[in-house]
Design a protein around this motif. Structure first.
Motif, PDB file in Angstrom:
ATOM      1  N   TYR A   1     -20.059  36.700  14.370  1.00 26.84           N
ATOM      2  CA  TYR A   1     -20.956  37.658  13.710  1.00 26.84           C
ATOM      3  C   TYR A   1     -21.061  37.324  12.228  1.00 26.84           C
ATOM      4  CZ  TYR A   1     -20.641  40.352  17.987  1.00 26.84           C
ATOM      5  OH  TYR A   1     -20.711  40.738  19.300  1.00 26.84           O
ATOM      6  N   GLY A   2     -22.278  37.439  11.686  1.00 24.82           N
ATOM      7  CA  GLY A   2     -22.482  37.110  10.284  1.00 24.82           C
ATOM      8  C   GLY A   2     -22.361  38.295   9.357  1.00 24.82           C
ATOM      9  N   VAL A   3     -22.653  39.512   9.885  1.00 26.41           N
ATOM     10  CA  VAL A   3     -22.686  40.704   9.038  1.00 26.41           C
ATOM     11  C   VAL A   3     -22.046  41.884   9.770  1.00 26.41           C
ATOM     12  CG1 VAL A   3     -24.163  42.340   7.796  1.00 26.41           C
ATOM     13  CG2 VAL A   3     -24.822  39.940   7.905  1.00 26.41           C
ATOM     14  N   PHE A   4     -21.280  42.665   9.029  1.00 27.08           N
ATOM     15  CA  PHE A   4     -20.767  43.937   9.538  1.00 27.08           C
ATOM     16  C   PHE A   4     -21.330  45.032   8.639  1.00 27.08           C
ATOM     17  CE2 PHE A   4     -16.715  45.476  11.917  1.00 27.08           C
ATOM     18  CZ  PHE A   4     -17.391  46.598  12.357  1.00 27.08           C
ATOM     19  N   LEU A   5     -22.130  45.929   9.221  1.00 25.45           N
ATOM     20  CA  LEU A   5     -22.714  47.050   8.488  1.00 25.45           C
ATOM     21  C   LEU A   5     -21.772  48.247   8.567  1.00 25.45           C
ATOM     22  CD1 LEU A   5     -26.315  46.800   9.995  1.00 25.45           C
ATOM     23  CD2 LEU A   5     -25.664  46.125   7.684  1.00 25.45           C
ATOM     24  N   LEU A   6     -21.405  48.805   7.408  1.00 24.25           N
ATOM     25  CA  LEU A   6     -20.464  49.921   7.391  1.00 24.25           C
ATOM     26  C   LEU A   6     -20.843  50.934   6.320  1.00 24.25           C
ATOM     27  CD1 LEU A   6     -18.363  47.037   7.085  1.00 24.25           C
ATOM     28  CD2 LEU A   6     -17.053  48.683   8.404  1.00 24.25           C
ATOM     29  N   THR A   7     -20.421  52.191   6.535  1.00 23.47           N
ATOM     30  CA  THR A   7     -20.473  53.174   5.457  1.00 23.47           C
ATOM     31  C   THR A   7     -19.144  53.097   4.705  1.00 23.47           C
ATOM     32  OG1 THR A   7     -19.805  54.847   7.097  1.00 23.47           O
ATOM     33  CG2 THR A   7     -22.132  54.758   6.486  1.00 23.47           C
ATOM     34  N   THR A   8     -19.179  53.397   3.404  1.00 20.93           N
ATOM     35  CA  THR A   8     -17.993  53.186   2.570  1.00 20.93           C
ATOM     36  C   THR A   8     -16.802  54.049   2.978  1.00 20.93           C
ATOM     37  OG1 THR A   8     -19.022  54.708   0.982  1.00 20.93           O
ATOM     38  CG2 THR A   8     -19.163  52.368   0.490  1.00 20.93           C
ATOM     39  N   ARG A   9     -17.071  55.191   3.609  1.00 20.15           N
ATOM     40  CA  ARG A   9     -15.968  56.103   3.935  1.00 20.15           C
ATOM     41  C   ARG A   9     -15.387  55.906   5.338  1.00 20.15           C
ATOM     42  NH1 ARG A   9     -15.841  60.553   0.346  1.00 20.15           N
ATOM     43  NH2 ARG A   9     -17.517  60.462  -1.180  1.00 20.15           N
ATOM     44  N   VAL A  10     -15.911  54.967   6.087  1.00 17.96           N
ATOM     45  CA  VAL A  10     -15.493  54.831   7.476  1.00 17.96           C
ATOM     46  C   VAL A  10     -14.153  54.105   7.603  1.00 17.96           C
ATOM     47  CG1 VAL A  10     -16.556  52.601   8.029  1.00 17.96           C
ATOM     48  CG2 VAL A  10     -16.365  54.322   9.807  1.00 17.96           C
ATOM     49  N   GLY A  11     -13.334  54.553   8.532  1.00 15.24           N
ATOM     50  CA  GLY A  11     -12.194  53.743   8.936  1.00 15.24           C
ATOM     51  C   GLY A  11     -10.849  54.027   8.315  1.00 15.24           C
ATOM     52  N   GLY A  12     -10.808  54.735   7.184  1.00 12.72           N
ATOM     53  CA  GLY A  12      -9.514  54.992   6.564  1.00 12.72           C
ATOM     54  C   GLY A  12      -8.841  53.709   6.098  1.00 12.72           C
ATOM     55  N   LEU A  13      -7.537  53.717   6.097  1.00 12.15           N
ATOM     56  CA  LEU A  13      -6.781  52.587   5.545  1.00 12.15           C
ATOM     57  C   LEU A  13      -6.561  51.460   6.540  1.00 12.15           C
ATOM     58  CD1 LEU A  13      -4.114  54.660   3.600  1.00 12.15           C
ATOM     59  CD2 LEU A  13      -5.931  53.293   2.581  1.00 12.15           C
TER      60      LEU A  13
END
Length: 213
Positions: free
Chosen positions: A159-171
């Motif tokens: 995969y070339g790109v991972f699209l994410l929101t800044t607050r997702v996923g925690g630590l």
């Protein structure tokens, strides 16, 4: 309990560079900006009848993509999210094309799912040059049970790109498969952006990491 802070492991990590890119507004954005500055809404803010953050949010939407201002009315139109109306999106496109050629993997962060939708459409089908890039997406609506599998899939896949929101996923979201990071729009809370920027600069990273804000 052994506590380890980033400073303890930073000496073992590859170099990290951070750059701020200033993107010109498109003509459409340049028309929308003063339009708001002379609006009734701004007069209400000046008069104390509306919150200042309301105005800042409108200006941020204009800078990200003006179509966000009329999302409810226009989101089903074919022209919604046209990259030609956003200076930032045009810069992001050129970066993604360059990094695909150089075989870099990218994390692309935005604050909102609405902006992430527009960027996903750009990569998925709105731009022929970008359409060959494989991507994944994770935001606040992504189930907890599938998040780690998405992370593993990105780190180990092509995969070339991972699209994410800044607050997702925690630590716990370690995306060391990527070595390029774009923060599309800053968060009100600087620590949120710092956490997002550190996603790829973790133990297991073997390449130099470049961050573009």
């Amino acid at each position: 309990l052994l506590r380890r802070v980033k400073a303890d492991v930073a000496k073992d990590l590859p170099e990290k560079k951070e750059m701020v890119l200033f993107c010109k507004l498109t003509q459409f954005q340049r028309e929308k900006y003063p339009e708001f500055l002379h609006s009734k809404e701004l007069e209400q803010i000046k008069g104390g009848k509306r919150q200042v953050l309301f105005g800042i949010d409108i200006l941020r939407k204009i800078c990200n993509h003006p179509d966000l201002l009329e999302r409810e009315e226009k989101q089903h139109e074919k022209s919604y999210g046209d990259p030609k109306r956003s200076g930032k999106m045009q810069v992001v496109k050129q970066l993604l094309l360059l990094w695909r050629k150089e075989r870099h993997k990218t994390l692309l962060f935005t604050q909102s799912r609405q902006m992430l939708d527009i960027l996903e459409q750009l990569i998925a089908f709105k731009d022929e040059e970008l359409s060959g890039i494989k991507y994944l997406r994770m935001d606040g609506t992504t189930g907890i049970s599938v998040r780690q599998s998405l992370v593993d899939e990105f780190n180990n896949g092509d995969y070339g790109v991972f699209l994410l929101t800044t607050r997702v996923g925690g630590l716990g979201v370690n995306l060391t498969g990527a070595n390029r990071i774009i923060i599309f729009d800053p968060d009100w809370n600087p620590s949120t952006d710092i956490q997002a920027r550190e996603r790829a600069w973790r133990i297991g990273q073997t390449r130099e990491v470049s961050i573009y804000r």
